[in-house]
Design a protein around this motif. Structure first.
Motif, mmCIF file in Angstrom:
data_model
loop_
_atom_site.group_PDB
_atom_site.id
_atom_site.type_symbol
_atom_site.label_atom_id
_atom_site.label_comp_id
_atom_site.label_asym_id
_atom_site.label_seq_id
_atom_site.Cartn_x
_atom_site.Cartn_y
_atom_site.Cartn_z
ATOM 1 N N CYS A 1 0.840 -1.186 0.000
ATOM 2 C CA CYS A 1 0.000 0.000 0.000
ATOM 3 C C CYS A 1 0.880 1.243 0.000
ATOM 4 O O CYS A 1 1.794 1.363 0.816
ATOM 5 C CB CYS A 1 -0.898 -0.023 1.235
ATOM 6 N N CYS B 1 -0.128 3.453 3.423
ATOM 7 C CA CYS B 1 0.294 3.060 4.772
ATOM 8 C C CYS B 1 1.540 2.183 4.748
ATOM 9 O O CYS B 1 2.007 1.762 5.791
ATOM 10 C CB CYS B 1 -0.855 2.368 5.518
ATOM 11 N N LYS C 1 -2.889 -11.320 -1.478
ATOM 12 C CA LYS C 1 -4.255 -11.455 -1.951
ATOM 13 C C LYS C 1 -4.309 -12.606 -2.942
ATOM 14 O O LYS C 1 -3.489 -12.688 -3.850
ATOM 15 C CB LYS C 1 -4.689 -10.146 -2.647
ATOM 16 N N GLN D 1 -9.307 -3.111 -8.579
ATOM 17 C CA GLN D 1 -10.410 -3.059 -7.631
ATOM 18 C C GLN D 1 -9.978 -3.486 -6.227
ATOM 19 O O GLN D 1 -10.761 -3.430 -5.290
ATOM 20 C CB GLN D 1 -11.540 -3.989 -8.089
ATOM 21 N N ILE D 2 -8.745 -3.934 -6.122
ATOM 22 C CA ILE D 2 -8.280 -4.426 -4.830
ATOM 23 C C ILE D 2 -7.931 -3.268 -3.915
ATOM 24 O O ILE D 2 -7.291 -2.303 -4.339
ATOM 25 C CB ILE D 2 -7.067 -5.350 -5.036
ATOM 26 N N LYS D 3 -8.360 -3.385 -2.673
ATOM 27 C CA LYS D 3 -8.095 -2.328 -1.702
ATOM 28 C C LYS D 3 -7.112 -2.830 -0.659
ATOM 29 O O LYS D 3 -7.012 -4.019 -0.389
ATOM 30 C CB LYS D 3 -9.384 -1.913 -1.005
ATOM 31 N N CYS D 4 -6.454 -1.882 -0.049
ATOM 32 C CA CYS D 4 -5.558 -2.196 1.054
ATOM 33 C C CYS D 4 -6.357 -2.814 2.198
ATOM 34 O O CYS D 4 -7.440 -2.337 2.537
ATOM 35 C CB CYS D 4 -4.863 -0.928 1.521
ATOM 36 N N GLU D 5 -5.821 -3.875 2.781
ATOM 37 C CA GLU D 5 -6.524 -4.544 3.874
ATOM 38 C C GLU D 5 -6.507 -3.707 5.147
ATOM 39 O O GLU D 5 -7.283 -3.938 6.066
ATOM 40 C CB GLU D 5 -5.870 -5.899 4.166
ATOM 41 N N CYS E 1 -6.052 0.036 5.315
ATOM 42 C CA CYS E 1 -6.627 1.374 5.278
ATOM 43 C C CYS E 1 -7.628 1.542 4.140
ATOM 44 O O CYS E 1 -8.117 2.637 3.909
ATOM 45 C CB CYS E 1 -5.519 2.426 5.179
ATOM 46 N N SER E 2 -7.910 0.448 3.422
ATOM 47 C CA SER E 2 -8.896 0.447 2.341
ATOM 48 C C SER E 2 -8.535 1.391 1.205
ATOM 49 O O SER E 2 -9.383 1.758 0.399
ATOM 50 C CB SER E 2 -10.288 0.804 2.872
ATOM 51 N N SER E 3 -7.287 1.755 1.139
ATOM 52 C CA SER E 3 -6.859 2.602 0.032
ATOM 53 C C SER E 3 -6.726 1.775 -1.234
ATOM 54 O O SER E 3 -6.368 0.598 -1.201
ATOM 55 C CB SER E 3 -5.521 3.253 0.369
ATOM 56 N N ARG E 4 -7.001 2.372 -2.340
ATOM 57 C CA ARG E 4 -6.748 1.715 -3.621
ATOM 58 C C ARG E 4 -5.399 2.118 -4.183
ATOM 59 O O ARG E 4 -5.065 1.775 -5.306
ATOM 60 C CB ARG E 4 -7.849 2.071 -4.616
#
Ligand code: ZN
Length: 75
Positions: free
Chosen positions: A8, A11, A17, A27-31, A33-36
């Motif tokens: 990421c 962070c 994944k 479409q995958i987001k950081c686990e 902070c949910s950032s793309r």
């Protein structure tokens, strides 16, 4: 299915994944902070480390041209 390793940008954390080839990696987001804003890391089999070091070195050793090949400035 292959496991991809991501890092990421926001962070600086890494996560794995499990992805199918059909998955849209964007479409995958950081686990955490949910950032793309993530990057897919190369696998351990990638031997581009030396190549990257060489590229960055040669790129920084010549400031008079932006091509990186330095065929025009003689460096
Ligand atoms: Zn994150």
């Amino acid at each position: 299915m292959p496991i991809y390793e991501f890092i990421c940008i926001d962070c600086q954390k890494c996560f794995d994944k499990l992805c199918s080839l059909k998955d849209d990696l964007s479409q995958i987001k950081c686990e955490f902070c949910s950032s793309r804003n993530i990057k897919k890391k190369m696998s351990a089999f990638a031997t581009s480390r030396d190549e990257n070091d060489h590229d960055s070195h040669s790129g920084s050793s010549c400031s008079s041209c932006s091509s990186g090949s330095c065929s025009t400035c003689g460096h």
